[in-house]
Scaffold this motif. Structure first.
Motif: not given
Length: 640
Positions: A172-191
């Motif tokens: 649940a904590r990981i999900a909270e942080l992942w959702a806080a990334l501003p966009s899908v593009q940022h998720c793509t860059e962070v992974l």
């Protein structure tokens, strides 16, 4: 006559000595040389700054800056800013401020450019297009500030994710942080930046594959299909290689991965082959991409007997290894060609040059797959030969050779390749490497039954542990022994201990065998075991075969899913299909009944090794006939 370079050096010396008039004269002389003019203008700008002639200093810096680089450019920009500040509200400086703004704007230094345009407009409100450039500069400053704030926020979240994943924080904590990334593009860059931390958690032990899969359930929802294919491969692999395989999810992930791989590799030029020639020996290749041929015990017990049977039947074999040690000479002797290759595009050309009818994959779907090789189809047919519970999607492979016992309608529903079924296991087995003789049944000297669990800890879960607890309750004097090197690893042992405590198994009736250094010593553990308890829903494979070879019967459990039917595939050929249960209650009942049937245990102890030798699992002639028939059916399939 002195060169311009010499004169420039003289001018610099005069300037450094404070001889500004001499330096000025020398710099003006250098101005006549276009190659050094900017350097001379820079020097003159410094002189005019020192003598308080800000207007002339600005002009010199403005002319020099477009042609300077490195330290000279950096210093010129700093001095230019100082001169502009010195100009103050000099009405004659409006154009200088405008020129400075334009220069800084082109340098993408928008905050400084905006300040210069503002000064220009203060002194002369109608200077050229200063208003428009000021607006654009301020807009860019705002965007830069916003982007900087977002970048800073993303950097903070990335580090928080790394810390929490390493610590195996609640999902649940990981999900909270992942959702806080501003966009899908940022998720793509962070992974990719947190991947090493995810992998570090995963390799700490098989049990952590559960945590990895939970991570995937959170992370993949904000990833575009095709992002970081390696991650999708790990997710697919982990979805089935855990205590409770999820084949529907596995098929869904593999399909997404396959679609991505098709975009990347699907349009590559494929190798072309002449039609299959029935009047020549079959040409069959084996591509080992994970180093399984270097696992001596595994190779000697399963793969080498199969290769020897196919070789004896007249098949031309070609062996290719991408991982592991060099192929042993006895392996190479079975093949027309045995090659150690790498994963480069050249490998596909090397394989294609051997004009194969069939290329077998003994590894199944892994966490890294040789798509660049397989996508150009270096053989007439590409076939999965082992780990047939996996699939590669709808376009990469042609077929899967599978045991009829394992491959049922449910299996068909989750497999993309065409099934070619045979009446036996697709591998042929030989005596386990370095196996000791069968030992006398330990119950006679111990006065009690000893059950053994030898499968990986990752296949053990709380529901299964409860079933073992029920068995111990109904066989009051029995003991349960855990065997295997992984049970001795601290993290694995800790996870098993947690399950034991949760279920409440009596520790006085449990034993963890000391890990052994050699295969001979490992198999000697069975001398202390009367009955082996299989895991469910992820059955054992090689472990079941080894137990039977050492005279220890196995009680297994099955349903419709592929990995639950491995025990059935090993036990049925030796006449022990009645030890495979179709429910939890039946599993407990079978184990208890066998523990109370001393006569049958003694008979099995004495006969199992010979029963195996006479079974389809170890019959080289029958195996070769079945495989040759399967190969011909594969070659008759339509092209993909």
């Amino acid at each position: 006559m002195a060169s311009s370079q010499d004169v420039l050096a003289t001018a610099d010396r005069h300037f450094n000595l404070g001889q500004l008039a001499e330096a000025e004269a020398a710099y003006y002389e250098v101005l006549q040389d276009p190659a050094l003019a900017a350097r001379a203008q820079y020097g003159l700008g410094l002189i005019y700054q020192q003598t308080g002639n800000a207007i002339h200093a600005c002009e010199m810096f403005e002319n020099a800056l477009p042609h300077l680089d490195g330290a000279y450019r950096t210093t010129a920009l700093a001095r230019y800013a100082q001169v502009l500040e010195a100009l103050g509200e000099n009405p004659k400086a409006a154009l200088n401020y405008y020129n400075a703004g334009a220069l800084l704007f082109n340098e993408a230094q928008y905050a400084q450019a905006a300040a210069a345009f503002q000064c220009s407009l203060t002194l002369a409100p109608n200077v050229a297009d200063a208003h428009q450039l000021l607006i654009v500069s301020l807009e860019q400053v705002a965007q830069d500030l916003e982007a900087s704030a977002i970048a800073a926020r993303v950097a903070v979240i990335k580090e928080q994710l790394r810390r929490e994943i390493i610590a195996r924080a609640p999902i649940a904590r990981i999900a909270e942080l992942w959702a806080a990334l501003p966009s899908v593009q940022h998720c793509t860059e962070v992974l990719p930046l947190i991947w090493n931390d995810i992998a570090h958690v995963l390799v700490r032990g098989d049990q952590d594959q559960r945590y990895f899969f939970d991570l995937f359930e959170v992370l993949h929802r904000r990833l575009e299909i095709g992002t970081f294919p390696f991650y999708w491969e790990w997710a697919a692999y982990s979805s089935v290689h855990k205590d409770n395989p999820d084949f529907e999810r596995y098929r869904e992930i593999v399909l997404s991965w396959s679609d991505t791989m098709h975009i990347i590799h699907g349009e590559k030029q494929r190798f072309q082959f002449s039609p299959f020639a029935k009047d020549r020996a079959l040409r069959v290749g084996v591509l080992d991409v994970s180093g399984v041929f270097g696992m001596v015990q595994y190779f000697k017990t399963a793969f080498e007997p199969a290769l020897r049977a196919l070789h004896a039947a007249g098949i031309d074999l070609f062996i290719y290894a991408l991982e592991g040690p060099d192929l042993a000479s006895d392996v190479s002797a079975l093949a027309v060609s045995a090659k150690r290759l790498d994963a480069s595009p050249e490998t596909a050309r090397v394989i294609a040059a051997d004009d194969l009818d069939i290329l077998l994959l003994p590894n199944g779907f892994l966490t890294a797959n040789p798509v660049s090789i397989l996508s150009v189809r270096p053989a007439r047919r590409l076939v999965m030969w082992h780990h047939t519970h996996t699939t590669f999607g709808p376009w990469l492979l042609d077929a899967v050779i599978a045991d009829r016992i394992i491959f049922n309608d449910y299996h068909r529903s989750i497999t993309f390749e065409t099934p070619v079924q045979i009446d036996r296991h697709p591998m042929l087995f030989g005596p386990p490497f370095q196996a000791p003789p069968v030992a006398p049944a330990p119950r006679h000297r111990n006065g009690h039954i000893t059950f053994v669990v030898a499968n990986r800890p990752s296949k053990v879960h709380v529901a299964l542990m409860r079933l073992w607890g029920r068995i111990l309750e109904r066989v009051p004097t029995a003991r349960l022994m855990f065997v295997g090197v992984l049970f001795s690893q601290p993290r694995q042992r800790s996870l098993i201990d947690q399950l034991i405590d949760e279920v409440g198994l009596p520790r006085s009736r449990l034993e963890f065998a000391e890990p052994k250094a050699s295969q001979d010593d490992h198999l000697s553990h069975y001398a202390a075991a009367d009955i082996s308890l299989d895991t469910f829903p992820f059955n054992g494979g090689m472990i079941t075969f080894e137990a039977l070879w050492q005279g220890v019967p196995v009680v297994s459990r099955y349903d419709e899913a592929p990995l639950t039917r491995t025990g059935l595939a090993f036990l049925s050929p030796v006449g022990l299909g009645d030890l495979v249960a179709d429910s939890d209650d039946a599993y407990v009942d079978l184990a208890v009944a066998l523990a109370n049937d001393g006569d049958r245990l003694d008979r099995l102890r004495a006969s199992l090794r010979e029963d195996l030798l006479q079974s389809s699992l170890m019959n080289p002639v029958g195996y070769a006939d079945a495989m040759i028939d399967a190969f011909r059916r594969v070659l008759a399939l339509p092209d993909r």
